[in-house]
Design a protein around this motif. Structure first.
Motif, PDB file in Angstrom:
ATOM      1  N   ARG A 162      -8.947  -4.163  -3.826  1.00 54.41           N
ATOM      2  CA  ARG A 162      -9.450  -3.367  -2.703  1.00 54.41           C
ATOM      3  C   ARG A 162      -8.374  -2.408  -2.193  1.00 54.41           C
ATOM      4  O   ARG A 162      -8.651  -1.247  -1.881  1.00 54.41           O
ATOM      5  CB  ARG A 162      -9.901  -4.295  -1.575  1.00 54.41           C
ATOM      6  CG  ARG A 162     -11.207  -5.015  -1.845  1.00 54.41           C
ATOM      7  CD  ARG A 162     -11.629  -5.855  -0.652  1.00 54.41           C
ATOM      8  NE  ARG A 162     -13.020  -6.252  -0.738  1.00 54.41           N
ATOM      9  CZ  ARG A 162     -13.449  -7.477  -1.009  1.00 54.41           C
ATOM     10  NH1 ARG A 162     -12.567  -8.453  -1.237  1.00 54.41           N
ATOM     11  NH2 ARG A 162     -14.747  -7.747  -1.058  1.00 54.41           N
ATOM     12  N   THR A 163      -7.146  -2.896  -2.110  1.00 55.90           N
ATOM     13  CA  THR A 163      -6.052  -2.048  -1.634  1.00 55.90           C
ATOM     14  C   THR A 163      -5.842  -0.859  -2.559  1.00 55.90           C
ATOM     15  O   THR A 163      -5.681   0.279  -2.105  1.00 55.90           O
ATOM     16  CB  THR A 163      -4.758  -2.879  -1.530  1.00 55.90           C
ATOM     17  OG1 THR A 163      -4.954  -3.945  -0.592  1.00 55.90           O
ATOM     18  CG2 THR A 163      -3.592  -2.016  -1.062  1.00 55.90           C
ATOM     19  N   ARG A 207       0.796  -1.225   0.000  1.00 56.85           N
ATOM     20  CA  ARG A 207       0.000   0.000   0.000  1.00 56.85           C
ATOM     21  C   ARG A 207       0.835   1.285   0.000  1.00 56.85           C
ATOM     22  O   ARG A 207       0.505   2.221  -0.745  1.00 56.85           O
ATOM     23  CB  ARG A 207      -0.972  -0.003   1.176  1.00 56.85           C
ATOM     24  CG  ARG A 207      -1.864   1.223   1.210  1.00 56.85           C
ATOM     25  CD  ARG A 207      -3.135   1.004   1.955  1.00 56.85           C
ATOM     26  NE  ARG A 207      -3.944   2.219   2.017  1.00 56.85           N
ATOM     27  CZ  ARG A 207      -5.225   2.249   2.299  1.00 56.85           C
ATOM     28  NH1 ARG A 207      -5.863   1.122   2.566  1.00 56.85           N
ATOM     29  NH2 ARG A 207      -5.898   3.377   2.328  1.00 56.85           N
ATOM     30  N   GLU A 214     -16.467  -0.846  -0.978  1.00 53.08           N
ATOM     31  CA  GLU A 214     -17.322  -2.030  -1.130  1.00 53.08           C
ATOM     32  C   GLU A 214     -18.665  -1.655  -1.749  1.00 53.08           C
ATOM     33  O   GLU A 214     -19.204  -2.385  -2.583  1.00 53.08           O
ATOM     34  CB  GLU A 214     -17.547  -2.705   0.228  1.00 53.08           C
ATOM     35  CG  GLU A 214     -16.287  -3.245   0.871  1.00 53.08           C
ATOM     36  CD  GLU A 214     -15.518  -4.192  -0.036  1.00 53.08           C
ATOM     37  OE1 GLU A 214     -16.142  -5.106  -0.616  1.00 53.08           O
ATOM     38  OE2 GLU A 214     -14.290  -4.007  -0.184  1.00 53.08           O
ATOM     39  N   GLN A 256      -8.904   1.632  -2.249  1.00 56.46           N
ATOM     40  CA  GLN A 256      -8.879   2.366  -0.982  1.00 56.46           C
ATOM     41  C   GLN A 256      -7.747   3.388  -0.977  1.00 56.46           C
ATOM     42  O   GLN A 256      -7.928   4.537  -0.533  1.00 56.46           O
ATOM     43  CB  GLN A 256      -8.718   1.391   0.180  1.00 56.46           C
ATOM     44  CG  GLN A 256      -9.931   0.499   0.422  1.00 56.46           C
ATOM     45  CD  GLN A 256      -9.640  -0.638   1.383  1.00 56.46           C
ATOM     46  OE1 GLN A 256      -8.657  -0.595   2.131  1.00 56.46           O
ATOM     47  NE2 GLN A 256     -10.478  -1.655   1.380  1.00 56.46           N
ATOM     48  N   ARG A 259     -13.234   2.445   3.494  1.00 55.95           N
ATOM     49  CA  ARG A 259     -13.296   0.998   3.229  1.00 55.95           C
ATOM     50  C   ARG A 259     -14.705   0.562   2.811  1.00 55.95           C
ATOM     51  O   ARG A 259     -14.877  -0.138   1.804  1.00 55.95           O
ATOM     52  CB  ARG A 259     -12.842   0.225   4.467  1.00 55.95           C
ATOM     53  CG  ARG A 259     -12.753  -1.283   4.258  1.00 55.95           C
ATOM     54  CD  ARG A 259     -12.363  -1.965   5.563  1.00 55.95           C
ATOM     55  NE  ARG A 259     -11.031  -1.559   5.991  1.00 55.95           N
ATOM     56  CZ  ARG A 259      -9.914  -2.189   5.660  1.00 55.95           C
ATOM     57  NH1 ARG A 259      -9.986  -3.259   4.886  1.00 55.95           N
ATOM     58  NH2 ARG A 259      -8.760  -1.768   6.094  1.00 55.95           N
ATOM     59  N   SER A 260     -15.715   0.968   3.565  1.00 63.72           N
ATOM     60  CA  SER A 260     -17.081   0.557   3.231  1.00 63.72           C
ATOM     61  C   SER A 260     -17.571   1.240   1.960  1.00 63.72           C
ATOM     62  O   SER A 260     -18.407   0.687   1.229  1.00 63.72           O
ATOM     63  CB  SER A 260     -18.031   0.844   4.399  1.00 63.72           C
ATOM     64  OG  SER A 260     -18.050   2.221   4.736  1.00 63.72           O
TER      65      SER A 260
END
Length: 442
Positions: free
Chosen positions: A398-399, A156, A318, A402, A314-315
């Motif tokens: 995802r990384t 990251r 998603e 974000q 984060r959410s």
């Protein structure tokens, strides 16, 4: 994200209904190269992928299909027919069921693209990786340890640093600027090339190969063949160089690593794995960066809420993945035996298109399914698939998403779309969906 193991027009509501509430046997919905038997009166075969009125909005047909025709007949860009699933539970069932495999090179499987080879799901390279059983699990285990959340967390800082540099370049050029071209596209190809140990100088070639190999209708067969041949030649030489002088990258490890029982990947499997990582890990994430930011900026209240509460990053990622109405084709599956889904008997030889995007808006699975709720929890979306072929690179995707969102919020808090949301345009003719550009200012 989105591709296996790694990321039209329609008529009236009555035309969409079909006969989903009765068992159909061999004369029903199942479809492959030769079609799926006789059609019932009033049953319309839809052109797939379905079209929508706006670049960020879903096709109107999705809701009606989920409610009235959960197993619909569609014509793919190749002209072959398939059965389309749009309900959450049905899509989840099929993607988890080992009877629905990825043997899309079977004689009666539907071809996907309009090229002779049928595209990335049907080509010879796709068949180089074991598709089923213990052989597939053995191959998958060789890769899984590279895509753990712990490893991705270690990547990251480098991803954030690259995002910072790309944003610096955007700011120097001045606005308005295309966020996709300036940030969304170059960042994931940098990440994937770093993972594969590819030199910086070759990254533009990788971006071109990725685009061409994901063809539905944009490129001619000779262009696709040329891109694949160039990629295979490049990767074969790259793998040989890594075997002779290993580095600190995934391909170097795979050329020397041995799995259970002494299993080692063949050179053909290594090339196919490199291709899978490129097309799944680059184009899907590149397009998702642009779509995610556009979704948040289309309703300024969403962006303002994120600025006020960064813990929602984060959410939010998603929820953007769940609400993405333009992920592309979906996930094709093939059955070699008769199977019943949603009360419909699919005959042997049926190719099934699983629309995870339509399933992710299923009102029976998600409250206020059409709304973007930044704090939605739980959020069991199917954007990365499910089951034995779920996306291996989902932790990496995802990384990246974000990290990009965090950096944009910090560096460009006044970011806004430079055009009305309804003027955004979709990418056409590729397996992966996206926006052709994302004009922004700050």
């Amino acid at each position: 994200m989105g591709l296996p193991d790694l990321a039209g027009a329609a008529g009236s509501e009555e035309d969409l209904v079909g006969r989903s509430d009765s068992k159909q046997g061999d004369s029903g919905q199942g479809a492959g190269k030769q079609g799926g038997g006789e059609r019932g009166a009033g049953e319309q075969v839809l052109s797939y992928p379905l079209s929508s009125r706006t670049a960020l909005g879903p096709p109107q047909e999705w809701q009606r299909l989920r409610q009235r025709c959960p197993v619909a007949r569609v014509t793919l860009p190749s002209g072959d027919e398939a059965s389309l699933l749009t309900r959450f539970e049905d899509v989840k069932q099929v993607l988890s069921d080992p009877r629905f495999g990825r043997l899309l090179d079977a004689d009666d499987a539907a071809r996907i693209s309009d090229t002779e080879s049928g595209g990335v799901f049907n080509d010879d390279m796709a068949a180089a990786i074991p598709q089923t059983g213990e052989a597939h699990q053995r191959w998958r285990r060789m890769l899984t340890k590279w895509f753990t959340a712990k490893r991705m967390a270690a990547l990251r800082p480098g991803i954030e640093a690259m995002a910072e540099r790309l944003i610096d370049d955007m700011v120097k050029r001045g606005h308005p600027v295309d966020l996709k071209a300036g940030l969304g596209f170059p960042l994931p190809v940098w990440v994937i090339c770093d993972l594969l140990g590819v030199p910086d100088a070759d990254r533009n070639r990788f971006a071109h190969w990725s685009d061409t190999m994901l063809n539905l209708t944009r490129y001619q067969q000779q262009e696709v063949d040329a891109a694949q041949a160039e990629f295979v030649e490049y990767m074969a030489a790259h793998i040989a160089a890594k075997r002779a002088k290993p580095g600190d990258d995934l391909l170097s490890e795979l050329t020397t690593a041995a799995g259970p029982g002494g299993y080692r990947m063949s050179d053909r499997e290594l090339v196919a794995t490199g291709q899978g990582l490129l097309i799944a890990g680059h184009e899907t994430t590149a397009n998702m960066i642009g779509k995610m930011v556009a979704m948040l900026l289309a309703d300024r209240r969403l962006w303002e809420r994120l600025l006020a509460d960064r813990s929602l990053v984060r959410s939010t990622v998603e929820e953007a993945l769940r609400l993405d109405a333009n992920p592309g084709l979906g996930m094709p599956r093939y059955i070699a035996e008769e199977v019943e889904v949603a009360g419909t008997v699919l005959p042997r030889g049926t190719t099934v298109m699983c629309s995870m995007a339509a399933a992710n808006r299923d009102e029976t699975a998600f409250d206020a399914a059409e709304e973007m709720m930044l704090d939605r929890a739980p959020n069991p979306h199917l954007a990365f698939g499910v089951g034995p072929h779920s996306c291996l690179g989902q932790a990496l995707a995802r990384t990246e998403l974000q990290a990009v969102l965090e950096v944009l919020l910090r560096r460009l808090p006044s970011l806004e779309l430079a055009v009305p949301p309804e003027d955004l345009r979709r990418v056409e003719g590729l397996v992966i969906g996206g926006l052709s550009e994302v004009p922004v200012r700050w």
